[in-house]
Design a protein around this motif. Structure first.
Motif, mmCIF file in Angstrom:
data_model
loop_
_atom_site.group_PDB
_atom_site.id
_atom_site.type_symbol
_atom_site.label_atom_id
_atom_site.label_comp_id
_atom_site.label_asym_id
_atom_site.label_seq_id
_atom_site.Cartn_x
_atom_site.Cartn_y
_atom_site.Cartn_z
ATOM 1 N N ILE A 139 -7.678 0.124 0.324
ATOM 2 C CA ILE A 139 -7.191 1.468 0.627
ATOM 3 C C ILE A 139 -8.339 2.469 0.702
ATOM 4 O O ILE A 139 -8.402 3.311 1.604
ATOM 5 C CB ILE A 139 -6.147 1.910 -0.413
ATOM 6 C CG1 ILE A 139 -4.874 1.070 -0.246
ATOM 7 C CG2 ILE A 139 -5.832 3.405 -0.280
ATOM 8 C CD1 ILE A 139 -3.777 1.392 -1.225
ATOM 9 N N VAL A 165 -6.690 -4.265 -3.871
ATOM 10 C CA VAL A 165 -5.822 -3.267 -3.232
ATOM 11 C C VAL A 165 -6.537 -1.925 -3.182
ATOM 12 O O VAL A 165 -6.539 -1.236 -2.154
ATOM 13 C CB VAL A 165 -4.493 -3.128 -4.004
ATOM 14 C CG1 VAL A 165 -3.654 -1.977 -3.431
ATOM 15 C CG2 VAL A 165 -3.702 -4.432 -3.952
ATOM 16 N N LEU A 223 -1.670 3.220 -7.666
ATOM 17 C CA LEU A 223 -2.907 2.728 -7.065
ATOM 18 C C LEU A 223 -4.004 2.588 -8.116
ATOM 19 O O LEU A 223 -4.769 1.617 -8.104
ATOM 20 C CB LEU A 223 -3.355 3.680 -5.954
ATOM 21 C CG LEU A 223 -4.653 3.314 -5.226
ATOM 22 C CD1 LEU A 223 -4.570 1.916 -4.625
ATOM 23 C CD2 LEU A 223 -4.971 4.345 -4.146
ATOM 24 N N THR A 233 0.819 -1.214 0.000
ATOM 25 C CA THR A 233 0.000 0.000 0.000
ATOM 26 C C THR A 233 0.853 1.264 0.000
ATOM 27 O O THR A 233 0.344 2.345 0.281
ATOM 28 C CB THR A 233 -0.926 0.027 1.231
ATOM 29 O OG1 THR A 233 -0.128 0.015 2.424
ATOM 30 C CG2 THR A 233 -1.857 -1.176 1.235
#
Length: 262
Positions: free
Chosen positions: A161, A157, A150, A113
């Protein structure tokens, strides 16, 4: 060392990694007592392992007795394929981007992350403290390079987040999951990310993705500078062209190495 009842004894590898893990950007030089306190290991255990690490070159000892990460460990780390290949492929293109844009040029990749800086070229030493020391880690939602990574990461993922608390570094940092998700869609649609003041007031960035031969995003290239420099019409094409050049260079180097190993 006596292990508390019910608590598994830590292996030598675990203890060694714990010792190496206590060093960070704010704690580059530590005494044995510091290492013991931060790792949770007895001083005697720390002394024994640190001596081994020092003898191999993973740690270095300063004149005042403190320990820091050694050159041999750094040399070993630079052999990581994701670091060495990308950094070498990008170097000349980043130098050109730095010169053409007038801003700092940065190359980063994703690790979980966080974004990890591989290369940072700047005429402003103070910028490196926030963005660009090699190995510098930042949450993906904070910087342009991180947002590019991202936006092209696995959906899982992104979901994790966007659903997690998002740290605010400034008033401009995106801290709402829905807003972040919409911003990621915009980045994928436009092919680049642009932010201003999200990490540090008075600085912003534009970034674009670096892709491997399969089209997977493996890194991001960006330019960092003051707001009046961040003109998307001028810089976005420049950054995207640099990212594509790095992508092509990395693919060429990968093909060449595969032929050598064939």
């Amino acid at each position: 060392m006596t292990t508390p009842s019910g608590a598994p004894e830590r292996s030598v590898v675990d203890r060694t990694l714990s010792i190496l893990g206590v060093f960070d950007r704010d704690n580059r030089t530590l005494t044995l007592s510091d290492i013991s306190r931060r790792s949770g290991l007895p001083v005697a255990t720390v002394h024994r392992i640190v001596n081994k690490l020092h003898g191999w070159g993973a740690l270095e000892r300063g004149e005042e007795g403190g320990y820091s990460i050694g050159l041999r460990l750094w040399e070993t780390a630079t052999l990581a394929p994701r670091y060495s290949g990308l950094a070498e492929a990008a170097q000349s293109h980043l130098v050109e981007l730095h010169g053409q844009s007038g801003g700092a040029a940065v190359l980063a990749l994703r690790d979980g992350t966080e974004s990890v800086c591989l290369t940072f070229l700047s005429n402003e030493p103070c910028l490196a403290a926030h963005w660009g020391d090699p190995g510098c880690r930042l949450p993906l939602h904070v910087t342009a390079t991180g947002l590019v990574l991202l936006a092209n990461a696995e959906v899982g993922v992104q979901d994790d987040i966007c659903a997690s608390p998002l740290r605010a570094y400034t008033a401009a940092t995106i801290t709402n999951g829905t807003t972040l998700r919409n911003h990621l869609s915009k980045i994928r649609r436009e092919g680049y990310a642009m932010v201003c003041g999200t990490l540090r007031e008075g600085r912003g960035a534009i970034a674009a993705p670096v892709r491997n031969a399969r089209g997977t995003v493996v890194a991001s290239v960006g330019v960092v500078g003051p707001p009046n420099m961040l003109q998307a019409s001028r810089l976005a094409p420049m950054v995207m062209a640099t990212a594509e050049a790095v992508s092509q260079q990395d693919r060429t180097e990968g093909w060449r190495m595969a032929r050598v190993g064939a």
